[in-house]
Design a protein around this motif. Structure first.
Motif, PDB file in Angstrom:
ATOM      1  N   GLU A   1       0.797  -1.074  -0.236  1.00 25.34           N
ATOM      2  CA  GLU A   1      -0.004   0.091  -0.073  1.00 25.34           C
ATOM      3  C   GLU A   1       0.813   1.244  -0.026  1.00 25.34           C
ATOM      4  N   ASP A   2       0.042   2.350  -0.404  1.00 24.26           N
ATOM      5  CA  ASP A   2       0.796   3.554  -0.529  1.00 24.26           C
ATOM      6  C   ASP A   2       1.515   4.004   1.113  1.00 24.26           C
ATOM      7  N   GLY A   3       2.817   4.318   1.098  1.00 24.00           N
ATOM      8  CA  GLY A   3       3.405   4.232   2.464  1.00 24.00           C
ATOM      9  C   GLY A   3       4.067   3.350   3.073  1.00 24.00           C
ATOM     10  N   ASP A   4       3.935   2.085   2.451  1.00 24.19           N
ATOM     11  CA  ASP A   4       4.434   0.931   3.033  1.00 24.19           C
ATOM     12  C   ASP A   4       6.046   1.031   2.892  1.00 24.19           C
ATOM     13  N   VAL A   5       6.732   0.457   3.753  1.00 26.51           N
ATOM     14  CA  VAL A   5       8.390   0.763   3.826  1.00 26.51           C
ATOM     15  C   VAL A   5       8.832  -0.733   3.698  1.00 26.51           C
ATOM     16  N   VAL A   6       9.892  -0.761   2.877  1.00 25.08           N
ATOM     17  CA  VAL A   6      10.880  -1.949   2.589  1.00 25.08           C
ATOM     18  C   VAL A   6      11.953  -1.577   3.133  1.00 25.08           C
ATOM     19  N   MET A   7      12.395  -2.591   4.074  1.00 24.66           N
ATOM     20  CA  MET A   7      13.862  -2.525   4.969  1.00 24.66           C
ATOM     21  C   MET A   7      14.714  -3.618   3.940  1.00 24.66           C
ATOM     22  N   THR A   8      15.905  -3.423   3.409  1.00 25.09           N
ATOM     23  CA  THR A   8      16.493  -4.316   2.563  1.00 25.09           C
ATOM     24  C   THR A   8      17.768  -4.982   3.168  1.00 25.09           C
ATOM     25  N   GLY A   9      17.580  -5.146   4.501  1.00 23.43           N
ATOM     26  CA  GLY A   9      18.622  -6.126   4.976  1.00 23.43           C
ATOM     27  C   GLY A   9      19.867  -5.248   5.701  1.00 23.43           C
ATOM     28  N   THR A  10      20.599  -6.041   6.454  1.00 27.31           N
ATOM     29  CA  THR A  10      21.742  -5.140   7.166  1.00 27.31           C
ATOM     30  C   THR A  10      22.914  -5.839   6.943  1.00 27.31           C
ATOM     31  N   PRO A  11      24.230  -4.825   6.722  1.00 22.66           N
ATOM     32  CA  PRO A  11      25.700  -5.372   6.665  1.00 22.66           C
ATOM     33  C   PRO A  11      26.142  -5.813   7.827  1.00 22.66           C
ATOM     34  N   SER A  12      27.196  -6.540   7.878  1.00 22.65           N
ATOM     35  CA  SER A  12      27.957  -6.779   9.255  1.00 22.65           C
ATOM     36  C   SER A  12      28.185  -5.516  10.171  1.00 22.65           C
ATOM     37  N   GLY A  13      28.334  -5.479  11.291  1.00 18.89           N
ATOM     38  CA  GLY A  13      28.782  -4.834  12.395  1.00 18.89           C
ATOM     39  C   GLY A  13      27.535  -4.374  13.382  1.00 18.89           C
ATOM     40  N   VAL A  14      26.709  -5.334  13.428  1.00 20.28           N
ATOM     41  CA  VAL A  14      25.519  -5.252  14.456  1.00 20.28           C
ATOM     42  C   VAL A  14      25.873  -5.434  15.716  1.00 20.28           C
ATOM     43  N   GLY A  15      25.237  -4.867  16.586  1.00 22.03           N
ATOM     44  CA  GLY A  15      25.714  -4.889  17.989  1.00 22.03           C
ATOM     45  C   GLY A  15      24.664  -4.151  18.943  1.00 22.03           C
ATOM     46  N   GLU A  16      25.022  -4.255  20.249  1.00 26.51           N
ATOM     47  CA  GLU A  16      24.009  -3.719  21.373  1.00 26.51           C
ATOM     48  C   GLU A  16      23.898  -2.182  21.271  1.00 26.51           C
ATOM     49  N   VAL A  17      22.471  -1.793  21.486  1.00 30.64           N
ATOM     50  CA  VAL A  17      22.411  -0.359  21.552  1.00 30.64           C
ATOM     51  C   VAL A  17      22.833  -0.006  23.017  1.00 30.64           C
ATOM     52  N   ILE A  18      23.736   0.721  23.196  1.00 29.19           N
ATOM     53  CA  ILE A  18      24.098   1.299  24.561  1.00 29.19           C
ATOM     54  C   ILE A  18      23.403   2.705  24.911  1.00 29.19           C
ATOM     55  N   ALA A  19      22.931   2.601  26.211  1.00 29.03           N
ATOM     56  CA  ALA A  19      22.349   3.977  26.582  1.00 29.03           C
ATOM     57  C   ALA A  19      23.230   5.241  26.502  1.00 29.03           C
ATOM     58  N   GLU A  20      22.902   6.287  26.252  1.00 29.71           N
ATOM     59  CA  GLU A  20      23.560   7.459  26.034  1.00 29.71           C
ATOM     60  C   GLU A  20      24.485   7.635  24.994  1.00 29.71           C
ATOM     61  N   SER A  21      24.387   6.750  24.009  1.00 26.91           N
ATOM     62  CA  SER A  21      25.321   6.799  22.760  1.00 26.91           C
ATOM     63  C   SER A  21      24.689   7.746  21.850  1.00 26.91           C
TER      64      SER A  21
END
Length: 204
Positions: free
Chosen positions: A163-183
């Motif tokens: 539908e109009d407005g739908d978003v497609v996310m195409t995948g992630t490269p390497s380097g994923v990790g934990e979200v750290i507070a205050e970064s």
């Protein structure tokens, strides 16, 4: 319903369609097998947030930076960047049991999106980067995708209405990790080596 911005136009996605395991290096870093066909899953509109959190209901979150496209009239009309936020421990437990990923991927606040830039015919090659506290952590390039944007749109459209407005996310490269507070997370998107957008989020 959460909306997104395409230049000066507000669009409301009914869903976010995500591609998994689209970069060989990312497949390797999570010790996954290369899939025989495109891995796809959905996030609901309620997953969209403007605030980047380090945890959700006590579960630590991991970031995955992704090239994103917005749909209008069944076509990609805008390009941007997003963070697919994942409960990695929960996801691993679900995968080991052969169960769906929604609890790890589709919770409220599990995707944060930049604004979207209007696509032009001249935009053929996209690269992007994520910096955390000014250090480059992830770099993506459409040349290294297992499935390019055109093939992604074609395969999704074969079995799912967009539908109009739908978003497609195409995948992630390497380097994923934990979200750290205050970064501080800063993403940049380039088309043909020209910077299209930069966006920044501070972790709450």
């Amino acid at each position: 319903m959460n909306s997104i911005k395409l230049v000066s136009e507000e669009l409301t996605p009914t869903k976010i369609v995500c591609v998994g395991r689209n970069y060989t290096a990312h497949i390797a870093e999570l010790n996954n097998e290369t899939p025989d066909q495109m891995v796809l899953f959905n996030k609901p509109n309620s997953a969209i947030t403007n605030t980047l959190f380090a945890a959700h209901n006590g579960d630590t979150l991991h970031y995955e930076t992704e090239l994103c496209f917005v749909i209008k009239n069944k076509k990609f009309v805008g390009v941007g960047l997003g963070l697919d936020l994942t409960k990695r421990t929960v996801q691993s437990k679900l995968k080991n049991k052969g169960l769906p990923w929604e609890r790890a991927k589709a919770f409220n606040g599990s995707v944060i999106l930049s604004d979207f830039v209007e696509l032009t015919d001249a935009m053929k090659h996209f690269t992007f980067e994520l910096k955390i506290n000014n250090e480059v952590i992830q770099q993506g390039d459409t040349h290294f995708m297992l499935h390019n944007p055109d093939s992604i749109l074609h395969e999704i459209s074969e079995f799912m209405g967009l539908e109009d407005g739908d978003v497609v996310m195409t995948g992630t490269p390497s380097g994923v990790g934990e979200v750290i507070a205050e970064s501080v997370f800063t993403v940049r998107l380039y088309a043909n080596e020209q910077c299209l957008l930069e966006q920044q989020w501070s972790v709450s």
